[in-house]
Design a protein around this motif. Structure first.
Motif, PDB file in Angstrom:
ATOM      1  N   GLN A  78      15.427  -8.647 -10.546  1.00 18.37           N
ATOM      2  CA  GLN A  78      15.902  -6.709  -9.612  1.00 18.37           C
ATOM      3  C   GLN A  78      14.224  -5.666  -8.921  1.00 18.37           C
ATOM      4  O   GLN A  78      14.689  -5.363  -8.453  1.00 18.37           O
ATOM      5  N   GLN A  79      13.235  -6.173  -9.772  1.00 18.07           N
ATOM      6  CA  GLN A  79      11.934  -5.604  -9.100  1.00 18.07           C
ATOM      7  C   GLN A  79      11.624  -6.218  -7.958  1.00 18.07           C
ATOM      8  O   GLN A  79      11.366  -5.403  -7.031  1.00 18.07           O
ATOM      9  N   ILE A  80      12.159  -7.765  -7.911  1.00 19.68           N
ATOM     10  CA  ILE A  80      11.441  -8.033  -6.414  1.00 19.68           C
ATOM     11  C   ILE A  80      12.645  -7.947  -5.684  1.00 19.68           C
ATOM     12  O   ILE A  80      12.416  -7.032  -4.103  1.00 19.68           O
ATOM     13  N   ALA A  81      13.722  -7.325  -5.282  1.00 20.94           N
ATOM     14  CA  ALA A  81      14.966  -6.649  -4.637  1.00 20.94           C
ATOM     15  C   ALA A  81      14.820  -5.195  -4.616  1.00 20.94           C
ATOM     16  O   ALA A  81      15.025  -4.744  -3.192  1.00 20.94           O
ATOM     17  N   ALA A  82      14.042  -4.315  -5.715  1.00 24.04           N
ATOM     18  CA  ALA A  82      13.809  -3.274  -5.383  1.00 24.04           C
ATOM     19  C   ALA A  82      12.548  -3.277  -5.239  1.00 24.04           C
ATOM     20  O   ALA A  82      12.370  -1.620  -4.200  1.00 24.04           O
ATOM     21  N   GLY A  83      10.727  -4.012  -4.691  1.00 25.09           N
ATOM     22  CA  GLY A  83      10.184  -3.871  -3.749  1.00 25.09           C
ATOM     23  C   GLY A  83       9.382  -3.249  -4.577  1.00 25.09           C
ATOM     24  O   GLY A  83       8.434  -3.164  -4.479  1.00 25.09           O
ATOM     25  N   ALA A  84       9.261  -3.756  -6.307  1.00 18.58           N
ATOM     26  CA  ALA A  84       8.883  -3.842  -6.913  1.00 18.58           C
ATOM     27  C   ALA A  84       8.321  -4.517  -7.571  1.00 18.58           C
ATOM     28  O   ALA A  84       8.028  -5.270  -8.984  1.00 18.58           O
ATOM     29  N   ALA A  85       7.653  -5.726  -6.691  1.00 22.74           N
ATOM     30  CA  ALA A  85       7.596  -6.500  -7.181  1.00 22.74           C
ATOM     31  C   ALA A  85       5.721  -6.593  -7.895  1.00 22.74           C
ATOM     32  O   ALA A  85       5.137  -6.139  -8.270  1.00 22.74           O
ATOM     33  N   PRO A  86       5.309  -7.895  -9.740  1.00 19.48           N
ATOM     34  CA  PRO A  86       4.518  -8.022 -10.106  1.00 19.48           C
ATOM     35  C   PRO A  86       3.026  -7.701  -9.649  1.00 19.48           C
ATOM     36  O   PRO A  86       2.033  -7.020 -10.502  1.00 19.48           O
ATOM     37  N   GLU A  87       2.846  -8.448  -8.212  1.00 20.01           N
ATOM     38  CA  GLU A  87       1.179  -7.878  -7.890  1.00 20.01           C
ATOM     39  C   GLU A  87       1.787  -6.899  -6.729  1.00 20.01           C
ATOM     40  O   GLU A  87       1.111  -6.989  -5.524  1.00 20.01           O
ATOM     41  N   VAL A  88       2.243  -6.103  -7.191  1.00 19.62           N
ATOM     42  CA  VAL A  88       2.542  -4.524  -5.855  1.00 19.62           C
ATOM     43  C   VAL A  88       2.109  -3.299  -6.892  1.00 19.62           C
ATOM     44  O   VAL A  88       2.802  -3.258  -7.989  1.00 19.62           O
ATOM     45  N   VAL A  89       1.585  -1.977  -5.617  1.00 18.78           N
ATOM     46  CA  VAL A  89       1.203  -1.123  -6.200  1.00 18.78           C
ATOM     47  C   VAL A  89       2.064   0.181  -4.892  1.00 18.78           C
ATOM     48  O   VAL A  89       2.198  -0.387  -4.482  1.00 18.78           O
ATOM     49  N   ARG A  90       2.351   1.064  -5.859  1.00 17.33           N
ATOM     50  CA  ARG A  90       2.849   1.685  -5.346  1.00 17.33           C
ATOM     51  C   ARG A  90       2.523   3.278  -5.382  1.00 17.33           C
ATOM     52  O   ARG A  90       1.409   3.613  -5.701  1.00 17.33           O
ATOM     53  N   VAL A  91       1.779   3.432  -3.839  1.00 14.45           N
ATOM     54  CA  VAL A  91       1.378   4.530  -3.705  1.00 14.45           C
ATOM     55  C   VAL A  91       1.676   5.787  -3.146  1.00 14.45           C
ATOM     56  O   VAL A  91       2.837   5.647  -1.778  1.00 14.45           O
ATOM     57  N   SER A  92       1.873   6.714  -2.893  1.00 12.15           N
ATOM     58  CA  SER A  92       1.853   8.231  -2.643  1.00 12.15           C
ATOM     59  C   SER A  92       1.020   8.372  -2.202  1.00 12.15           C
ATOM     60  O   SER A  92      -0.203   9.713  -2.954  1.00 12.15           O
ATOM     61  N   ILE A  93       1.214   8.885  -0.749  1.00 16.49           N
ATOM     62  CA  ILE A  93      -0.780   9.098   0.050  1.00 16.49           C
ATOM     63  C   ILE A  93      -0.230  11.040   0.404  1.00 16.49           C
ATOM     64  O   ILE A  93       0.651  11.458   0.331  1.00 16.49           O
ATOM     65  N   GLY A  94      -1.507  11.844  -0.907  1.00 14.21           N
ATOM     66  CA  GLY A  94      -1.410  12.757  -0.452  1.00 14.21           C
ATOM     67  C   GLY A  94      -2.136  13.948   0.666  1.00 14.21           C
ATOM     68  O   GLY A  94      -2.652  13.060   1.730  1.00 14.21           O
ATOM     69  N   THR A  95      -2.570  14.850   0.569  1.00 15.76           N
ATOM     70  CA  THR A  95      -2.882  15.418   2.107  1.00 15.76           C
ATOM     71  C   THR A  95      -4.759  15.931   2.069  1.00 15.76           C
ATOM     72  O   THR A  95      -5.742  16.671   2.778  1.00 15.76           O
ATOM     73  N   GLU A  96      -5.171  14.339   1.031  1.00 14.47           N
ATOM     74  CA  GLU A  96      -6.958  14.655   1.317  1.00 14.47           C
ATOM     75  C   GLU A  96      -7.520  14.661   1.595  1.00 14.47           C
ATOM     76  O   GLU A  96      -6.788  14.006   2.872  1.00 14.47           O
ATOM     77  N   ASN A  97      -8.953  14.149   2.038  1.00 17.88           N
ATOM     78  CA  ASN A  97      -9.889  13.553   3.646  1.00 17.88           C
ATOM     79  C   ASN A  97      -8.720  12.115   3.139  1.00 17.88           C
ATOM     80  O   ASN A  97      -9.283  11.283   2.030  1.00 17.88           O
ATOM     81  N   ALA A  98      -8.773  11.773   4.580  1.00 21.21           N
ATOM     82  CA  ALA A  98      -8.111  10.180   4.534  1.00 21.21           C
ATOM     83  C   ALA A  98      -9.740   9.064   4.193  1.00 21.21           C
ATOM     84  O   ALA A  98      -9.178   8.385   3.443  1.00 21.21           O
ATOM     85  N   ASP A  99     -10.875   9.571   4.772  1.00 22.06           N
ATOM     86  CA  ASP A  99     -11.728   8.651   4.808  1.00 22.06           C
ATOM     87  C   ASP A  99     -11.796   8.408   3.056  1.00 22.06           C
ATOM     88  O   ASP A  99     -12.314   7.588   2.614  1.00 22.06           O
ATOM     89  N   ASP A 100     -12.262   9.462   2.398  1.00 19.82           N
ATOM     90  CA  ASP A 100     -12.157   9.518   0.536  1.00 19.82           C
ATOM     91  C   ASP A 100     -11.224   8.863   0.173  1.00 19.82           C
ATOM     92  O   ASP A 100     -11.605   8.298  -0.170  1.00 19.82           O
TER      93      ASP A 100
END
Length: 430
Positions: free
Chosen positions: A394-416
């Motif tokens: 189910q994790q793999i089907a949902a796109g959350a395999a064990p070797e995967v991390v999820r990021v929610s990119i904020g509004t900070e400086n991208a280079d930082d």
């Protein structure tokens, strides 16, 4: 704003639903911190309780602060009405509640937030409902899953956690053929990036906790009604088409027309389920919506830059951001999300599960939290947290395999943010 449809998104996100307070002239929507409201007289009270007049009775049902937010979100989504509630999970139950009876099923995408998978796999069975999980890229499988007991089709516009984009037009055509509503979770996209109703959705749900509020302060949910579904076309939806015993035989669709689902959500859903949004939460979310377009543009800009950097890093196996030309979902961006592919995606770290854990523990700017849609950049290892209750399949089907991390990119400086990921990856893959 009687001429609201003529205004642009940037104007509507600030003004829709809001008017100066008639008592004080206050320009910002006040927090109406009250449980109940005084009736003009006995006839006024009776009319309200009989649904013959619209007004405020008790804050489990309606509240002036929450009402402004409901009108604003409905306007931004292009719907006729909306019902706000206590969380995104509550919104999902609120959306299904008028549609489902014991023995009915909902056809749902395998690419969903882990908590939604759990809710649909286990919790809704307590109501006698069932969910059929299907890969929504396989249109034939979606069509085959719809049967005589299907009462809705459910997916996410931009799927959490992988950032996959659903072909809403194709899915809505299948739902139409089956004679059932399409419910689209638009949390990750927001109405700024995607307007599901324009692609055939009947209902749109949100976790307002995320991008709509945008500052990680309060939880909330919302169900937006397109007003376009004919609830009386068949006998599948008796809660909306048949006489309602609690209101002396009133038929919601016959009485309220396009607003039938919205009125039912308040008069039955909030009345009996009690999943009420607080006025404070509505106030924080109203303030968040005022900068929605500005934030989303920055989320998309930063996400694109960081995804491209990650894709070219030898320590990374793959990146799922749909904005990348290498993504199989890239062609859907222009059609479904013309302003950008959002700020949410995953990437696979060489070294697997253990490397992901080290990466999360080594970051300094990114916050390790179970949330998304904040101005702050967030990261989580889904397999060990939000999707932990699922099987590995189910994790793999949902796109959350064990070797995967999820990021929610904020509004900070991208280079930082890139520098922070760089130093953490060095430690994680050493």
């Amino acid at each position: 704003m009687t001429d609201a449809p003529a205004h642009g998104f940037d104007t509507l996100q600030i003004h829709a639903g809001a008017r100066p307070d008639p008592a004080t002239g206050a320009r910002q929507t006040p927090i109406y911190q009250t449980t109940a409201y005084v009736f003009r007289d006995a006839d006024h009270a009776a009319a309200l309780f009989n649904l013959q007049e619209v007004g405020f009775i008790y804050s489990r049902l309606t509240n002036p602060t929450v009402a402004v937010l409901q009108e604003r979100i409905a306007t931004l989504e292009g719907g006729v009405g909306a019902v706000c509630c206590s969380s995104g999970h509550a919104a999902q139950i609120m959306a299904l509640f008028p549609l489902m009876m014991p023995g009915n099923n909902v056809v749902v995408s395998t690419r969903l937030y882990g908590g939604t998978v759990t809710q649909f796999t286990h919790t809704i069975k307590r109501f006698g409902w069932n969910a059929k999980f299907v890969d929504f890229d396989d249109l034939d499988a979606v069509k085959a899953a719809c049967d005589d007991q299907t009462r809705a089709v459910f997916c996410e516009a931009i799927a959490n956690p992988g950032g996959y984009i659903t072909d809403l037009d194709a899915i809505s055509a299948i739902a139409d053929e089956a004679g059932v509503p399409l419910i689209v979770d638009n949390t990750s996209a927001t109405p700024y990036l995607c307007r599901p109703i324009e692609h055939g959705a009947t209902l749109v749900v949100h976790s307002t906790t995320k991008y709509l509020t945008g500052n990680g302060t309060v939880t909330g949910g919302c169900v937006v009604d397109s007003g376009k579904f004919d609830w009386s076309a068949s006998d599948k939806f008796p809660s909306l088409s048949a006489p309602e015993p609690a209101y002396h035989g009133l038929k919601f669709h016959e009485t309220f027309g396009a607003l039938a689902f919205t009125f039912h959500g308040i008069a039955i859903g909030l009345r009996d389920l009690g999943m009420t949004m607080t006025p404070q939460a509505a106030h924080y979310t109203l303030m968040g919506t005022e900068t929605l377009s500005l934030r989303m543009d920055r989320h998309v800009e930063n996400a694109m830059k960081i995804a491209e950097w990650l894709e070219n890093d030898p320590r990374i196996d793959y990146v799922t951001y749909a904005g990348l030309k290498s993504s199989p979902y890239n062609k859907r961006v222009e059609k479904i999300c013309p302003r950008g592919a959002g700020g949410l995606f995953t990437f696979a770290v060489k070294g697997g599960y253990e490397a992901c854990v080290k990466l999360v523990n080594s970051l300094e700017i990114f916050s390790h939290v179970a949330n998304l849609g904040d101005t702050r950049s967030l990261i989580i290892h889904s397999a060990s947290t939000t999707h932990r209750q699922l099987t590995e399949e189910q994790q793999i089907a949902a796109g959350a395999a064990p070797e995967v991390v999820r990021v929610s990119i904020g509004t900070e400086n991208a280079d930082d943010l890139i520098a922070d990921l760089d130093q953490a990856l060095a430690k994680a893959t050493a």
